[in-house]
Design an enzyme around this catalytic site. Structure first.
Site, PDB file in Angstrom:
ATOM      1  N   GLU A  15      -4.035   3.657   1.400  1.00 39.27           N
ATOM      2  CA  GLU A  15      -4.381   3.857   2.806  1.00 39.27           C
ATOM      3  C   GLU A  15      -4.488   5.352   3.052  1.00 39.27           C
ATOM      4  OE1 GLU A  15      -2.502   3.125   7.320  1.00 39.27           O
ATOM      5  OE2 GLU A  15      -1.354   2.559   5.564  1.00 39.27           O
ATOM      6  N   HIS A  67       0.798  -1.229   0.000  1.00 35.60           N
ATOM      7  CA  HIS A  67       0.000   0.000   0.000  1.00 35.60           C
ATOM      8  C   HIS A  67       0.827   1.274   0.000  1.00 35.60           C
ATOM      9  CE1 HIS A  67       0.070  -0.387   4.610  1.00 35.60           C
ATOM     10  NE2 HIS A  67       0.432   0.865   4.455  1.00 35.60           N
ATOM     11  N   HIS A  76       3.001  11.587  -6.786  1.00 34.90           N
ATOM     12  CA  HIS A  76       1.614  11.267  -7.144  1.00 34.90           C
ATOM     13  C   HIS A  76       1.364   9.769  -7.082  1.00 34.90           C
ATOM     14  CE1 HIS A  76       3.842  11.008 -11.060  1.00 34.90           C
ATOM     15  NE2 HIS A  76       3.173   9.874 -11.145  1.00 34.90           N
ATOM     16  N   GLU A  85      -2.198  10.952 -11.336  1.00 37.62           N
ATOM     17  CA  GLU A  85      -1.968  10.822 -12.773  1.00 37.62           C
ATOM     18  C   GLU A  85      -2.958   9.810 -13.335  1.00 37.62           C
ATOM     19  OE1 GLU A  85       1.920   9.316 -13.734  1.00 37.62           O
ATOM     20  OE2 GLU A  85       1.746   9.857 -15.853  1.00 37.62           O
TER      21      GLU A  85
END
Lengths: 162, 162
Positions: free
Chosen positions: B81, B14, B109, B155
């Site tokens: 998360e 994550h 990003h 993005e």
């Protein structure tokens, strides 16, 4: 008429952050964390290179030195994109990147799921990895936090299926 | 004797960042980006909640209101998360989170792979999403950047396999 896009086909492809020294970072993510370098994109005009890393490619994967946006890399999840702006690794005036946990806060960390937390931490300790939190520190026995070469935080959790 | 950990079993589980208003962020990531809320972890002592989101769970998935570290969520890739520190959404003095692209830079990003970039952008425009870069802006026709509710960059790339 509904728009011809199906959100059920969307995927969380990658996470990007900037690194000072690409060579040091790739060494860390491949040797310490076991990722595979999948490929890179050079941008000579803007003087930066993007490196893409991920798991599940096997030990003999040959990185693509000029990755395109049509690469299968953009079809999967769990990709780490590292942006290297050329020259920062040799620039005495470069102050380093902000890890998002020191002020001002925002970004936190990525997390790697490992097979055996204690064994992974022992191995990383032997490799000289810097720890923010070892499993035995604090209340949470089942997680650890290490620093990457730019001081970004990386959480280690236990993969429930291994 | 080698340590009993096998890096080939590690996974990029994550990516975490902090959000001001959990309700607004969950609405954005589920309704605009089509993610599924997989579960949450409350930490009343430290007054924060962690929310976990991802793709590939289907429309009828029931979020786990008290996720444990043994959840299958920690065995897969492509999880987002979101950390919500209680009260920031109503705190007039809270200045908001840092997105890593304004100074000081570091984090960049996340990227979502979509099935059809133009259709996805049209739909997001109709939903009032704020764009940093539409496909037709600049030189790169095959990517776009949007802002999430905290001004983190997202993005949009094209999934090569859809």
């Amino acid at each position: 008429m509904s728009a011809p896009t199906d959100v059920s086909k969307y995927r969380f492809n990658h996470t990007m952050y900037r690194v000072k020294d690409a060579e040091a970072s790739i060494k860390f993510y491949t040797e310490v964390l076991g990722m595979t370098l999948l490929g890179k994109m050079d941008n000579p005009d803007a003087k930066f290179t993007l490196y893409f890393l991920g798991y599940q490619q096997g030990p003999n994967y040959k990185p693509d030195d000029s990755l395109s946006l049509k690469s299968p890399v953009f079809g999967r999840e769990g990709i780490l994109e590292l942006t290297h702006n050329w020259g920062t690794e040799n620039d005495a005036n470069f102050k380093g990147y902000h890890n998002g946990n020191d002020e001002p806060q925002g970004y936190g960390h990525i997390a790697i799921a490992v097979d055996n937390l204690d064994a992974a931490c022992k191995r990383m300790t032997d490799m000289g990895v810097r720890f923010k939190k070892r499993p035995e520190d604090g209340r949470m026995r089942n997680i650890a936090f290490i620093y990457d070469p730019d001081n970004y935080w990386i959480e280690l959790v236990v993969h429930p299926g291994v």
